[in-house]
Design an enzyme around this catalytic site. Sequence first.
Site, PDB file in Angstrom:
ATOM      1  N   ASN A  68      24.958  -2.886  37.176  1.00  0.00           N
ATOM      2  CA  ASN A  68      23.968  -1.820  37.338  1.00  0.00           C
ATOM      3  C   ASN A  68      24.356  -1.040  38.593  1.00  0.00           C
ATOM      4  O   ASN A  68      24.162  -1.516  39.700  1.00  0.00           O
ATOM      5  CB  ASN A  68      22.563  -2.433  37.500  1.00  0.00           C
ATOM      6  CG  ASN A  68      21.514  -1.379  37.816  1.00  0.00           C
ATOM      7  OD1 ASN A  68      21.793  -0.175  37.770  1.00  0.00           O
ATOM      8  ND2 ASN A  68      20.315  -1.818  38.168  1.00  0.00           N
ATOM      9  N   LYS A  90      23.128   1.655  39.747  1.00  0.00           N
ATOM     10  CA  LYS A  90      21.993   2.333  40.402  1.00  0.00           C
ATOM     11  C   LYS A  90      22.396   3.770  40.750  1.00  0.00           C
ATOM     12  O   LYS A  90      23.137   4.386  39.997  1.00  0.00           O
ATOM     13  CB  LYS A  90      21.539   1.516  41.610  1.00  0.00           C
ATOM     14  CG  LYS A  90      21.309   0.039  41.240  1.00  0.00           C
ATOM     15  CD  LYS A  90      20.586  -0.746  42.284  1.00  0.00           C
ATOM     16  CE  LYS A  90      20.393  -2.184  41.804  1.00  0.00           C
ATOM     17  NZ  LYS A  90      19.621  -3.004  42.717  1.00  0.00           N
ATOM     18  N   HIS A 146      13.586  -1.958  35.252  1.00  0.00           N
ATOM     19  CA  HIS A 146      14.103  -2.493  36.514  1.00  0.00           C
ATOM     20  C   HIS A 146      13.015  -2.428  37.583  1.00  0.00           C
ATOM     21  O   HIS A 146      12.196  -1.498  37.591  1.00  0.00           O
ATOM     22  CB  HIS A 146      15.340  -1.696  36.946  1.00  0.00           C
ATOM     23  CG  HIS A 146      16.082  -2.359  38.058  1.00  0.00           C
ATOM     24  ND1 HIS A 146      15.681  -2.260  39.365  1.00  0.00           N
ATOM     25  CD2 HIS A 146      17.166  -3.167  38.051  1.00  0.00           C
ATOM     26  CE1 HIS A 146      16.512  -2.968  40.125  1.00  0.00           C
ATOM     27  NE2 HIS A 146      17.421  -3.528  39.347  1.00  0.00           N
ATOM     28  N   GLU A 205      13.082  -1.495  40.511  1.00  0.00           N
ATOM     29  CA  GLU A 205      13.068  -0.242  41.283  1.00  0.00           C
ATOM     30  C   GLU A 205      12.354   0.863  40.504  1.00  0.00           C
ATOM     31  O   GLU A 205      11.708   1.730  41.101  1.00  0.00           O
ATOM     32  CB  GLU A 205      14.517   0.150  41.642  1.00  0.00           C
ATOM     33  CG  GLU A 205      15.074  -0.772  42.721  1.00  0.00           C
ATOM     34  CD  GLU A 205      16.564  -1.051  42.619  1.00  0.00           C
ATOM     35  OE1 GLU A 205      17.289  -0.298  41.949  1.00  0.00           O
ATOM     36  OE2 GLU A 205      17.002  -2.052  43.226  1.00  0.00           O
ATOM     37  N   GLU A 237      15.195 -10.884  37.493  1.00  0.00           N
ATOM     38  CA  GLU A 237      15.638 -10.398  38.795  1.00  0.00           C
ATOM     39  C   GLU A 237      14.519 -10.586  39.814  1.00  0.00           C
ATOM     40  O   GLU A 237      13.624  -9.729  39.909  1.00  0.00           O
ATOM     41  CB  GLU A 237      15.995  -8.913  38.715  1.00  0.00           C
ATOM     42  CG  GLU A 237      17.087  -8.595  37.715  1.00  0.00           C
ATOM     43  CD  GLU A 237      17.845  -7.325  38.084  1.00  0.00           C
ATOM     44  OE1 GLU A 237      19.061  -7.403  38.210  1.00  0.00           O
ATOM     45  OE2 GLU A 237      17.200  -6.276  38.272  1.00  0.00           O
ATOM     46  N   GLY A 258      19.593  -6.912  46.478  1.00  0.00           N
ATOM     47  CA  GLY A 258      20.156  -6.144  47.583  1.00  0.00           C
ATOM     48  C   GLY A 258      19.913  -6.760  48.946  1.00  0.00           C
ATOM     49  O   GLY A 258      20.128  -6.119  49.973  1.00  0.00           O
ATOM     50  N   SER A 265      21.702 -10.191  44.079  1.00  0.00           N
ATOM     51  CA  SER A 265      22.792 -10.596  44.992  1.00  0.00           C
ATOM     52  C   SER A 265      23.791 -11.551  44.333  1.00  0.00           C
ATOM     53  O   SER A 265      24.336 -12.437  44.991  1.00  0.00           O
ATOM     54  CB  SER A 265      22.226 -11.205  46.280  1.00  0.00           C
ATOM     55  OG  SER A 265      21.423 -10.253  46.957  1.00  0.00           O
TER      56      SER A 265
END
Length: 255
Positions: free
Chosen positions: A9, A11, A97, A99, A169, A175, A215
Amino acid sequence: MRSILIAGNWKMNMGPKETADFFAQLDDSAQKNIEGVDAAVCPPFVSLSAAFSARKSGSAVKIGAQNVHFEDNGAYTGEISTSMLNELGCDFVILGHSERREYFGEDDAIINKKVKKALAAGVTPIVCVGEVLAERKENRHFDVVKEQTAGSLAGLSADELKKIVIAYEPVWAIGTGETASPEQAQEMHAFIRKELAAQFGEEAAATVRILYGGSMKPGNADELLKQPDVDGGLIGGASLKPSDFSQLVAIAAAQ
Ligand code: 13P
């Protein structure tokens, strides 16, 4: 029985030129057909065409998008439809996701509409679920993931479930460099599969791939992929580097 999926991904990283460079630098070994392993990258929309052009002919790396709208077309400024993804030949689309949930207000009902639309269009949805740190600390992570999973997949048939990919996730691991331990990942993946079995039946639940994201990198992928219910990875940062992505595919191939 379930093949491993290593999905990048990207992003909001990698414009068309960087995308072309990525494919030019990507090891041939990561692009060949490996039995039991699928590899995919999901660039930003504007880089999708560049990815399709730069991908070597015969490369087994699949290409996906990071989002899609649930309507066919019309007055939805800034949005992209499934038919547009079909026209390019996208195999996957990441949906829900964290985000998008956090910064763009997507909830389970919206994600559910998108999942259904993607399935109808023949684009495989990678449906993301996962708790934030406070929810884990309060020991609510199973409830949160159960609700997200049920809400995002509401109304699907068992046959449709078999066509999707789920990504667990944990938001606290995205991250941050902090990864869920293999035991934490396995525990949650097994929980998700148990919930899916209750809702859709054992056979469909045993078929669906559940990826881990947060990560994941060459240094920790092996122990995560060794877990029986971890069927691959949805990888952010490490998927941007051709060498790391190639290593991840090699680690998957060695399982
Ligand atoms: P990182 O691998 O950068 O933690 O990102 C994970 C992720 O959000 C993949 O969708």
